[in-house]
Design a protein around this motif. Structure first.
Motif, PDB file in Angstrom:
ATOM      1  N   ASP A  35       1.587  -2.415  -1.765  1.00 43.38           N
ATOM      2  CA  ASP A  35       2.702  -1.686  -0.887  1.00 43.38           C
ATOM      3  C   ASP A  35       2.604  -1.554   0.600  1.00 43.38           C
ATOM      4  N   GLY A  36       1.987  -2.673   0.997  1.00 45.09           N
ATOM      5  CA  GLY A  36       1.853  -2.851   2.627  1.00 45.09           C
ATOM      6  C   GLY A  36       2.645  -3.487   3.279  1.00 45.09           C
ATOM      7  N   PRO A  37       2.359  -3.906   4.735  1.00 38.70           N
ATOM      8  CA  PRO A  37       3.129  -4.712   5.550  1.00 38.70           C
ATOM      9  C   PRO A  37       2.883  -6.102   5.361  1.00 38.70           C
ATOM     10  N   PRO A  38       3.701  -7.237   5.689  1.00 41.46           N
ATOM     11  CA  PRO A  38       3.476  -8.491   5.538  1.00 41.46           C
ATOM     12  C   PRO A  38       1.973  -8.954   6.142  1.00 41.46           C
ATOM     13  N   MET A  39       1.565 -10.033   5.275  1.00 43.25           N
ATOM     14  CA  MET A  39       0.205 -10.468   5.729  1.00 43.25           C
ATOM     15  C   MET A  39       0.551 -11.373   7.044  1.00 43.25           C
ATOM     16  N   GLN A  40      -0.671 -11.342   7.813  1.00 44.30           N
ATOM     17  CA  GLN A  40      -0.384 -12.104   9.153  1.00 44.30           C
ATOM     18  C   GLN A  40      -1.698 -13.105   9.231  1.00 44.30           C
ATOM     19  N   ARG A  41      -1.479 -14.154   9.793  1.00 42.30           N
ATOM     20  CA  ARG A  41      -2.565 -15.308   9.929  1.00 42.30           C
ATOM     21  C   ARG A  41      -3.996 -14.435  10.441  1.00 42.30           C
ATOM     22  N   ASP A  42      -3.851 -13.552  11.186  1.00 43.05           N
ATOM     23  CA  ASP A  42      -5.281 -12.865  11.799  1.00 43.05           C
ATOM     24  C   ASP A  42      -5.662 -11.628  10.952  1.00 43.05           C
ATOM     25  N   SER A  43      -4.755 -11.315   9.849  1.00 43.81           N
ATOM     26  CA  SER A  43      -5.381 -10.132   8.957  1.00 43.81           C
ATOM     27  C   SER A  43      -6.701 -10.390   8.551  1.00 43.81           C
ATOM     28  N   LEU A  44      -7.285  -9.127   8.266  1.00 38.78           N
ATOM     29  CA  LEU A  44      -8.648  -8.916   8.238  1.00 38.78           C
ATOM     30  C   LEU A  44      -9.070  -8.836   6.791  1.00 38.78           C
ATOM     31  N   PHE A  45     -10.234  -9.632   6.271  1.00 39.85           N
ATOM     32  CA  PHE A  45     -10.706  -9.639   5.131  1.00 39.85           C
ATOM     33  C   PHE A  45     -12.202  -9.189   4.982  1.00 39.85           C
ATOM     34  N   ARG A  46     -12.374  -8.562   3.859  1.00 40.38           N
ATOM     35  CA  ARG A  46     -13.902  -8.405   3.668  1.00 40.38           C
ATOM     36  C   ARG A  46     -14.282  -9.830   2.916  1.00 40.38           C
ATOM     37  N   VAL A  47     -15.114 -10.403   3.678  1.00 45.75           N
ATOM     38  CA  VAL A  47     -15.310 -11.732   3.262  1.00 45.75           C
ATOM     39  C   VAL A  47     -16.611 -11.843   2.491  1.00 45.75           C
ATOM     40  N   ALA A  48     -17.143 -10.538   2.209  1.00 38.82           N
ATOM     41  CA  ALA A  48     -18.259 -10.443   1.030  1.00 38.82           C
ATOM     42  C   ALA A  48     -19.656 -11.830   1.309  1.00 38.82           C
ATOM     43  N   SER A  49     -19.664 -12.567   0.465  1.00 39.39           N
ATOM     44  CA  SER A  49     -20.616 -13.397   0.328  1.00 39.39           C
ATOM     45  C   SER A  49     -20.656 -14.542   1.411  1.00 39.39           C
ATOM     46  N   PHE A  50     -19.713 -14.506   2.044  1.00 42.33           N
ATOM     47  CA  PHE A  50     -19.203 -15.434   3.305  1.00 42.33           C
ATOM     48  C   PHE A  50     -20.742 -15.040   4.383  1.00 42.33           C
ATOM     49  N   THR A  51     -20.840 -14.005   4.101  1.00 47.49           N
ATOM     50  CA  THR A  51     -21.851 -13.306   4.972  1.00 47.49           C
ATOM     51  C   THR A  51     -23.085 -14.028   4.977  1.00 47.49           C
ATOM     52  N   GLY A 311     -20.557 -25.082   0.494  1.00 43.08           N
ATOM     53  CA  GLY A 311     -19.547 -24.051   0.678  1.00 43.08           C
ATOM     54  C   GLY A 311     -20.125 -22.898  -0.003  1.00 43.08           C
ATOM     55  N   TRP A 312     -19.165 -21.915  -0.229  1.00 45.33           N
ATOM     56  CA  TRP A 312     -19.559 -20.598  -1.292  1.00 45.33           C
ATOM     57  C   TRP A 312     -18.365 -19.992  -1.495  1.00 45.33           C
ATOM     58  N   ALA A 313     -18.639 -18.519  -2.101  1.00 44.70           N
ATOM     59  CA  ALA A 313     -17.236 -17.965  -2.322  1.00 44.70           C
ATOM     60  C   ALA A 313     -17.936 -16.401  -1.976  1.00 44.70           C
ATOM     61  N   GLY A 314     -16.543 -15.332  -1.914  1.00 47.84           N
ATOM     62  CA  GLY A 314     -16.934 -14.172  -1.536  1.00 47.84           C
ATOM     63  C   GLY A 314     -16.340 -13.364  -2.704  1.00 47.84           C
ATOM     64  N   GLY A 315     -17.408 -12.365  -3.484  1.00 47.47           N
ATOM     65  CA  GLY A 315     -16.949 -11.748  -4.676  1.00 47.47           C
ATOM     66  C   GLY A 315     -15.278 -11.129  -4.638  1.00 47.47           C
ATOM     67  N   LEU A 316     -15.250 -10.658  -3.361  1.00 47.40           N
ATOM     68  CA  LEU A 316     -13.900  -9.946  -3.087  1.00 47.40           C
ATOM     69  C   LEU A 316     -12.631 -10.719  -3.247  1.00 47.40           C
ATOM     70  N   GLY A 317     -12.885 -12.076  -3.116  1.00 54.93           N
ATOM     71  CA  GLY A 317     -11.680 -12.953  -3.221  1.00 54.93           C
ATOM     72  C   GLY A 317     -11.637 -13.836  -2.023  1.00 54.93           C
ATOM     73  N   THR A 318     -12.464 -14.594  -1.747  1.00 59.03           N
ATOM     74  CA  THR A 318     -12.694 -15.615  -0.847  1.00 59.03           C
ATOM     75  C   THR A 318     -13.322 -16.880  -1.358  1.00 59.03           C
ATOM     76  N   LEU A 319     -12.794 -18.152  -0.882  1.00 58.38           N
ATOM     77  CA  LEU A 319     -13.488 -19.302  -1.490  1.00 58.38           C
ATOM     78  C   LEU A 319     -13.517 -20.232  -0.040  1.00 58.38           C
ATOM     79  N   TRP A 320     -14.662 -20.948   0.037  1.00 54.03           N
ATOM     80  CA  TRP A 320     -14.699 -21.907   0.865  1.00 54.03           C
ATOM     81  C   TRP A 320     -15.543 -23.227   0.638  1.00 54.03           C
ATOM     82  N   SER A 321     -14.777 -24.399   0.964  1.00 48.95           N
ATOM     83  CA  SER A 321     -15.320 -25.654   0.828  1.00 48.95           C
ATOM     84  C   SER A 321     -15.539 -26.461   1.988  1.00 48.95           C
TER      85      SER A 321
END
Length: 354
Positions: A35-51, A311-321
C-alpha cells in the motif's frame, strides 16, 4: 521476466540491476509496500546477509595492512574465547566437553569454521535462548545486548566442533564484527564508513536508514515483518549486526561488487580479493554444507563460490551473483523474505538469461 511477480501480487516491488563490461541496466518495478508509494532506483532495502561479504572485506583491509593475521589467534582481541570448550561429541550433552585442539583464528571466522553456528543441537539452542543470544532476527528483532555483553555470554557456550572442522553458518560474522571493532578501536559502523562506504560512494549504506521516506517495507510472504514508518532501522542498533544488519541500495551494493570484480580498486589488494572469492572448504565440508549452500558450491569469505561465479543472498529477499569470466554482476532486491519466494521466482532470478 520479473514483472509478473509484481503484477500478480507476489512482490510489492523490486529493483534489479545487471552490469556487464561497463554497461549497467536497472529495472524498477512496483511499490515500496503493498500500500506504499512507487519504488525508486534509490529505495532502501534491508540487505540482510549481503552484510557478510562487506564485513569480510573490512577484515581483509586489516589483513592487507598487517593489523590482523589470517592464522593468528583471535583470542588476543576476543579474550572471552580463550577458555572455550568443545563438545566431546557434536550431538552429545552440553556439559560433556573437551579443550580446544587449537585456538580459533581469523581464517576460521571468515570461512565459518569457528566450530559453532546456526545449529539444531537442542541443548545449545536452549542455552542460546536462555542467554538471549539468538535474538538477531531474521533480522527482526535486534538483540538488546551490546557487543561486550554478547561476547561474555557467547563465551559460556561450548563449540559443537573443533575449529576448522566443520562449516557452520553465520556466527563467524557476529564474532568478526566485534573483532574488527576491537582491532581498530572504533565502532564497526565507523570503520565501514571510513574505509569502504565513503571511498566507494556507498552513501546510503549503514546500520540505520539514512532517509526513512525511501525505506521499503519488509514482508514474510504476505505478512508484515517490518513497516517502513515504524522500522527498527530508524534507530541505531545496540549491536551492529555484522551478519545481517545493513541497509543499502542497488547502486551502493553494485559499487561494492564492482570493487571486487576489478580486483580491489585500491580498497583491497588483488590478493585479498582472490582469497575472498576462492572456495576454502574441503570436499567433505562442502558435502556436509550442500543442503544449505547447494550442490557443487563452496564458501569463500562471507560469500558462496561455485565453478563460474560467486555471490550470496539476503534472507529478507535479495540476491547477488558475479560471473568474472563475463564481467557480469546481477543484483535483485525485493522486500519478500527469500524462504517465502515462489519457486519459479528462484529459478528465473538465477537464470543466466538476466
Amino acid at each position: 521476466m520479473l514483472s509478473q511477480y509484481v503484477d500478480n501480487g507476489d512482490l510489492p516491488g523490486l529493483v534489479s540491476l545487471v552490469s556487464r563490461a561497463g554497461e549497467t541496466r536497472v529495472e524498477v518495478l512496483g511499490n515500496t509496500a503493498f500500500d506504499g508509494p512507487p519504488m525508486q532506483r534509490d529505495s532502501l532495502f534491508r540487505v540482510a546477509s549481503f552484510t557478510k561479504p562487506i564485513v569480510a572485506a573490512a577484515a581483509m583491509i586489516l589483513v592487507d595492512e598487517l593489523r590482523l593475521s589470517m592464522d593468528g589467534r583471535v583470542d588476543t582481541l576476543l579474550p572471552e574465547l580463550a577458555a572455550t570448550r568443545v563438545l566431546r561429541s557434536p550431538d552429545g550433552p552440553v556439559d560433556d566437553v573437551v579443550p580446544l585442539e587449537r585456538p580459533i583464528t581469523l581464517r576460521d571466522l571468515l570461512t565459518f569454521r569457528q566450530g559453532l553456528g546456526e545449529t539444531d543441537h537442542p541443548g545449545i539452542r536452549q542455552r542460546e535462548d536462555e542467554l538471549e543470544l539468538r535474538t538477531f532476527g531474521p533480522p527482526v528483532p535486534r538483540t538488546p545486548l551490546e557487543p561486550d555483553e554478547w561476547m561474555r555470554r557467547f563465551a559460556t557456550l561450548p563449540l559443537q566442533y573443533q575449529p576448522g572442522q566443520r562449516w557452520m553458518y553465520s556466527t563467524g560474522s557476529h564474532l568478526l564484527g566485534v573483532l574488527i571493532a576491537r582491532a581498530t578501536e572504533q565502532p564497526l559502523e565507523e570503520f565501514l564508513q571510513e574505509r569502504l562506504f565513503e571511498p566507494l560512494g556507498m552513501r546510503d549504506t549503514g546500520f540505520t536508514a539514512p532517509d526513512p521516506t525511501r525505506l521499503t517495507t519488509a514482508y514474510v510472504g504476505d505478512d508484515l515483518l517490518d513497516p517502513a514508518a515504524a522500522s527498527q532501522w530508524l534507530q541505531p542498533p545496540s549491536f551492529p549486526d555484522a551478519s545481517g544488519g545493513l541497509i543499502s541500495t542497488a547502486d551502493d551494493f553494485h559499487a561494492f561488487a564492482q570493487m571486487l570484480l576489478t580486483g580491489g580498486d585500491r580498497i583491497l589488494s588483488p590478493a585479498a580479493v582472490a582469497e575472498m572469492t576462492t572456495d576454502h572448504l574441503t570436499a567433505g565440508q562442502r558435502t556436509a554444507a550442500a543442503d544449505f549452500l547447494g550442490p557443487d558450491t563452496g564458501w569463500g569469505y562471507g560469500l558462496s563460490v561455485s565453478a563460474d561465479r560467486y555471490g550470496w543472498a539476503g534472507g529478507l529477499g535479495t540476491l547477488w551473483s558475479t560471473t568474472p569470466a563475463h564481467q557480469t554482476i546481477s543484483i535483485l532486491l525485493t522486500q519478500r523474505a527469500l524462504w517465502t519466494w515462489p519457486e519459479e521466482l528462484f529459478a528465473e532470478a538465477n537464470s543466466p538469461a538476466w
